[in-house]
Design an enzyme around this catalytic site. Structure first.
Site, PDB file in Angstrom:
ATOM      1  N   SER A   1      -9.918  72.111  -2.277  1.00 24.39           N
ATOM      2  CA  SER A   1     -10.704  71.008  -1.725  1.00 24.39           C
ATOM      3  C   SER A   1     -11.814  70.617  -2.683  1.00 24.39           C
ATOM      4  O   SER A   1     -12.559  71.466  -3.175  1.00 24.39           O
ATOM      5  CB  SER A   1     -11.304  71.416  -0.373  1.00 24.39           C
ATOM      6  OG  SER A   1     -12.012  70.356   0.217  1.00 24.39           O
TER       7      SER A   1
ATOM      8  N   ASP B   1     -15.223  69.011  -2.747  1.00 21.78           N
ATOM      9  CA  ASP B   1     -16.279  68.670  -1.790  1.00 21.78           C
ATOM     10  C   ASP B   1     -17.505  68.176  -2.553  1.00 21.78           C
ATOM     11  O   ASP B   1     -18.151  68.941  -3.287  1.00 21.78           O
ATOM     12  CB  ASP B   1     -16.633  69.901  -0.947  1.00 21.78           C
ATOM     13  CG  ASP B   1     -15.404  70.460  -0.233  1.00 21.78           C
ATOM     14  OD1 ASP B   1     -14.619  69.661   0.285  1.00 21.78           O
ATOM     15  OD2 ASP B   1     -15.234  71.687  -0.228  1.00 21.78           O
TER      16      ASP B   1
ATOM     17  N   SER C   1     -10.240  67.823   0.269  1.00 28.42           N
ATOM     18  CA  SER C   1     -11.523  67.241  -0.109  1.00 28.42           C
ATOM     19  C   SER C   1     -12.327  66.533   0.983  1.00 28.42           C
ATOM     20  O   SER C   1     -11.803  66.136   2.027  1.00 28.42           O
ATOM     21  CB  SER C   1     -11.361  66.291  -1.290  1.00 28.42           C
ATOM     22  OG  SER C   1     -10.655  66.910  -2.332  1.00 28.42           O
TER      23      SER C   1
END
Length: 323
Positions: free
Chosen positions: A254, A256, A216
């Site tokens: 991830s 984001d 992230s």
């Protein structure tokens, strides 16, 4: 010794920075941090971005590049286009404790409040910190909020970036700003994502080592320009685009996210045709903040003996000389 990328000769973009080259160049923005580093299994913390006027509501928007994360308070910001609390960042399993402590801090300051929407983001620092211990206490949160100042925020292995890694190297907190006609745009990042570190278009490879996948990136964008929530959504999306400039592979693991808000509560946005340089300011400041988050970090050995190494600064400096 850790250095900001400009000290290494790397200058992303062409727009001028603010005096500190930080999110705190935006008038009314303060940043405070609490770092937990026991030299062993705990490397985590809290970073607080505190804008003046949040209690009255500030125009805001959130963009999601990949929703693999726990961003407390995001749906109400999406629905109303308003930020009504400071923005706090921490480690994944501490995000709910931080949100509860933020509520306590806010309620103590407003005895009439019956509903508040705390905004707290996270990245997973479990590679270097014993994330299951959830060591964040209310006092850690209070200290970050109460210490918030307009000074240049500490970068690298501090606050919510104490145990994070990005692009094959130790990373953490980074910040940058750009001055545009009529105001300032600033970005602060918590970097913890995979990919190949890329400096001004040139990749810096490292030998394969055990490291987390994805994990992230949180990006906070602040401005004093009179933008409405729709336009701030456009800024937030461009902040996520800027991750590609530094080599993000946007891993499926991830989360984001970008949060963009304005301290100018005018209710009316700029004309869209005037946003070109503002978009440049967002991408340039986010790119530089991401690079600072890596070059300002130092090597850390943490939980389970895992080690994440700092980027060799001479390699970064070479990229600046080649540009």
């Amino acid at each position: 010794m850790p250095s900001r990328v400009r000290e290494l000769g790397v200058v992303p973009g062409s727009l001028p920075t603010g005096p500190l080259n930080a999110i705190t160049d935006v008038p009314g923005i303060r940043v405070g941090q609490t770092t937990i580093d026991d030299g062993g299994d705990l490397h985590t913390g809290v970073t607080a971005i505190v804008p003046d006027g949040y209690a009255a509501g500030l125009p805001a928007a959130i963009a999601v590049g990949n929703g693999y994360g726990k961003l407390v308070g995001s749906t109400q910001v999406d629905e109303l286009g308003v930020l009504e609390t400071p923005v706090l960042l921490t480690g994944t399993l501490s995000v709910f404790r931080v949100a509860d402590a933020l509520l306590t801090w806010l309620l103590d300051r407003d005895p009439t409040a019956t509903s508040l929407n705390p905004v707290v983001g996270e990245t997973n620092d479990g590679f270097l910190s014993d994330i299951r211990r959830r060591p964040i206490t209310p006092q850690h949160v209070f200290d970050a909020l109460d210490s918030a100042s307009t000074d240049l925020p500490a970068e690298g292995c501090v606050g919510a970036g104490t145990g994070t890694s990005a692009l094959g190297f130790k990373a953490g907190i980074g910040t940058s700003s750009r001055a545009v006609t009529g105001g300032t745009v600033g970005a602060l990042v918590q970097s913890n994502f995979s990919g190949t570190l890329t400096v001004l278009g040139t990749p810096i490879h490292r030998d394969p080592v055990a490291e987390p996948e994805g994990n992230s990136c949180m990006i906070v964008v602040a401005t004093d320009l009179p933008l409405d929530a729709r336009q701030l959504g456009r800024l937030a999306r461009r902040a996520i685009f800027a991750m590609a400039r530094v080599g993000s592979d946007y891993s499926p693991g991830s989360g984001d996210y970008a949060i963009a808000f304005s301290t100018a509560r005018t209710g009316e946005g700029m004309q869209d045709r005037l946003l070109r340089n503002v978009f440049h300011a967002v991408t340039e400041s986010t790119e530089e903040a991401l690079l600072n988050s890596v070059t300002m970090a130092h090597t850390v050995t943490g939980f389970g003996g895992n080690t994440q190494y700092a980027v060799p600064l001479e390699l970064v400096a070479e990229r600046g000389q080649d540009s």
